[in-house]
Design a protein around this motif. Structure first.
Motif, short mmCIF file in Angstrom:
data_model
loop_
_atom_site.label_atom_id
_atom_site.label_comp_id
_atom_site.label_asym_id
_atom_site.label_seq_id
_atom_site.Cartn_x
_atom_site.Cartn_y
_atom_site.Cartn_z
N PHE A 146 0.70 -1.18 -0.05
CA PHE A 146 0.08 0.12 0.01
C PHE A 146 0.87 1.14 -0.16
CE2 PHE A 146 0.31 -1.50 4.32
CZ PHE A 146 0.78 -0.47 5.11
N ALA A 147 0.29 2.44 -0.21
CA ALA A 147 1.18 3.54 -0.30
C ALA A 147 1.41 4.23 1.01
CB ALA A 147 0.03 4.61 -1.11
N VAL A 148 2.97 4.45 0.97
CA VAL A 148 3.52 5.23 2.02
C VAL A 148 4.21 6.60 1.55
CG1 VAL A 148 5.33 5.54 3.86
CG2 VAL A 148 3.91 3.24 3.39
N ALA A 149 3.60 7.69 1.83
CA ALA A 149 4.47 8.93 1.40
C ALA A 149 4.93 9.83 2.52
CB ALA A 149 3.25 9.87 0.93
N SER A 150 5.72 10.73 2.18
CA SER A 150 6.46 11.60 3.29
C SER A 150 6.69 12.94 2.65
CB SER A 150 7.63 10.76 3.73
OG SER A 150 8.44 11.88 4.63
N SER A 151 6.55 13.99 3.49
CA SER A 151 6.84 15.36 3.15
C SER A 151 8.33 15.45 3.21
CB SER A 151 5.95 16.27 3.63
OG SER A 151 6.13 16.26 4.98
N ASP A 152 9.30 14.46 3.84
CA ASP A 152 10.34 14.69 4.35
C ASP A 152 11.42 13.89 3.59
OD1 ASP A 152 9.44 16.58 6.10
OD2 ASP A 152 9.23 15.17 7.92
N VAL A 153 11.26 12.68 3.21
CA VAL A 153 12.01 11.58 2.52
C VAL A 153 11.52 11.14 1.37
CG1 VAL A 153 13.08 11.07 4.96
CG2 VAL A 153 11.09 9.91 3.96
N ALA A 154 12.14 10.54 0.43
CA ALA A 154 11.84 9.96 -0.86
C ALA A 154 12.47 8.90 -1.26
CB ALA A 154 11.80 11.02 -1.88
N ASP A 155 11.89 7.78 -1.87
CA ASP A 155 12.55 6.60 -2.29
C ASP A 155 13.94 7.04 -3.11
OD1 ASP A 155 11.50 4.19 -1.67
OD2 ASP A 155 9.88 4.13 -3.06
N VAL A 207 2.59 -1.00 12.70
CA VAL A 207 3.61 -1.02 13.19
C VAL A 207 4.45 -0.29 12.22
CG1 VAL A 207 5.68 -2.52 13.81
CG2 VAL A 207 3.50 -3.26 14.51
N VAL A 208 5.43 0.70 12.52
CA VAL A 208 6.41 1.39 11.90
C VAL A 208 7.69 0.96 12.06
CG1 VAL A 208 7.31 3.68 11.14
CG2 VAL A 208 4.74 3.32 11.55
N THR A 209 8.51 0.72 11.15
CA THR A 209 9.90 0.29 11.41
C THR A 209 10.76 1.17 10.51
OG1 THR A 209 9.94 -1.70 9.99
CG2 THR A 209 9.27 -2.22 12.14
N CYS A 210 12.11 1.23 10.71
CA CYS A 210 13.28 1.64 10.04
C CYS A 210 14.43 0.89 10.48
CB CYS A 210 13.54 2.97 10.42
SG CYS A 210 14.94 3.77 9.22
N ALA A 226 9.27 1.29 6.96
CA ALA A 226 8.04 0.19 6.49
C ALA A 226 7.08 0.53 7.43
CB ALA A 226 8.52 -1.15 6.68
N VAL A 227 5.79 0.67 6.72
CA VAL A 227 4.38 0.61 7.53
C VAL A 227 4.00 -0.79 7.32
CG1 VAL A 227 2.32 1.81 8.18
CG2 VAL A 227 4.41 3.15 7.45
N HIS A 228 3.59 -1.34 8.50
CA HIS A 228 2.92 -2.81 8.34
C HIS A 228 1.62 -2.81 8.70
CE1 HIS A 228 7.12 -4.41 8.48
NE2 HIS A 228 7.27 -3.35 9.11
N ALA A 229 0.36 -3.18 7.99
CA ALA A 229 -0.82 -3.37 8.48
C ALA A 229 -0.90 -4.49 8.98
CB ALA A 229 -1.76 -3.02 7.29
N ALA A 242 5.71 -11.33 11.15
CA ALA A 242 5.64 -12.42 10.12
C ALA A 242 4.19 -13.05 10.25
CB ALA A 242 6.71 -13.49 10.38
N PHE A 243 3.68 -13.14 11.39
CA PHE A 243 2.45 -13.74 11.48
C PHE A 243 1.11 -13.04 11.32
CE2 PHE A 243 5.78 -16.43 13.74
CZ PHE A 243 5.52 -17.51 12.78
N HIS A 244 1.29 -11.65 11.35
CA HIS A 244 0.19 -10.60 11.55
C HIS A 244 0.17 -9.62 10.49
CE1 HIS A 244 -1.16 -12.41 15.18
NE2 HIS A 244 -0.18 -12.47 15.59
N THR A 245 1.24 -9.70 9.45
CA THR A 245 1.07 -8.53 8.63
C THR A 245 0.16 -8.97 7.43
OG1 THR A 245 3.50 -7.93 9.05
CG2 THR A 245 2.58 -7.29 6.85
N LEU A 246 -0.63 -8.06 7.12
CA LEU A 246 -1.78 -8.11 6.14
C LEU A 246 -0.99 -7.56 4.87
CD1 LEU A 246 -4.63 -7.01 8.00
CD2 LEU A 246 -4.45 -9.28 7.16
N ALA A 247 -0.48 -6.49 5.03
CA ALA A 247 0.31 -5.89 4.02
C ALA A 247 1.26 -4.79 4.21
CB ALA A 247 -0.87 -5.03 3.10
N ARG A 248 2.00 -4.19 3.56
CA ARG A 248 3.23 -3.38 3.92
C ARG A 248 3.36 -2.24 2.82
NH1 ARG A 248 6.72 -7.16 3.39
NH2 ARG A 248 6.48 -7.96 5.75
N GLY A 249 3.67 -1.12 3.19
CA GLY A 249 4.11 0.05 2.37
C GLY A 249 5.57 0.48 2.89
N THR A 250 6.37 0.70 1.79
CA THR A 250 7.89 1.12 2.25
C THR A 250 8.41 2.46 1.41
OG1 THR A 250 8.69 -0.25 0.39
CG2 THR A 250 8.46 -1.35 2.78
#
Length: 176
Positions: free
Chosen positions: A21-30, A65-68, A134-137, A159-167
């Motif tokens: 799914f979409a993850v966006a930022s006004s501060d960082v970009a891919d 859950v948000v990770t870096c 990464a934002v883990h739904a 690993a057992f609860h992530t439905l989708a992930r955006g990065t």
């Protein structure tokens, strides 16, 4: 001293695939360099977490859950910069420098040994490192982990609860 080595795999390329799914930022970009605001004080940074927002996650999502993670750290196991656990499903944005997290959410200790966000600080002269935000739904309201959990243990539970992930994957390097 150069730490030339093969590029480490992106962790999400080797884990079981999930929808994105979409993850966006006004501060960082891919693929773009991080500003010093988001770097660790050890390299002259301000240690602020970047603004992040997300949308398009599955309707059955119950939390986030948000990770870096820096897969390029010269450790053999990467380097966890941030693990923010149990964000409510109603939260779809974190402002720059978020502190504290929304009610019910908490950060665990990063690989600096500190709680919360720890900015980029690759070894001087190494090629720019990738920082995988990464934002883990997740399919539960809360992961059953405590504030003393390690990033690896949170990852195991994800690993057992992530439905989708955006990065987002910005980079950062320090001249040698």
């Amino acid at each position: 001293m150069s730490l030339e080595r093969a590029e480490a795999p992106d962790p999400y390329d080797i884990l079981p695939q999930v929808p994105s799914f979409a993850v966006a930022s006004s501060d960082v970009a891919d693929g773009q360099p991080l500003d010093e605001l988001y770097a660790h004080p050890s390299v002259g940074g301000k240690n602020l977490s970047p603004q992040l927002s997300w949308s398009g996650f599955p309707t059955e999502t119950r939390g986030f859950v948000v990770t870096c993670f820096d897969p390029d750290a010269p450790t053999g196991s990467g380097f966890w910069h941030w693990v923010a656990v149990n964000l409510p499903v109603s939260v779809t944005e974190l402002p720059r420098g978020v502190d504290p997290l929304p009610d019910g959410a908490f950060s665990i200790r990063n690989d600096y040994g500190e709680t919360g966000y720890g900015g980029a600080a690759p070894p001087p002269g190494d090629r720019p490192h990738r920082y995988v935000f990464a934002v883990h739904a997740i399919d539960v309201d809360r992961l059953e982990v405590g504030e003393d959990a390690t990033p690896a243990y949170v990852g195991f539970n994800l690993a057992f609860h992530t439905l989708a992930r955006g990065t987002l994957r910005p980079t950062f390097g320090v001249a040698g």
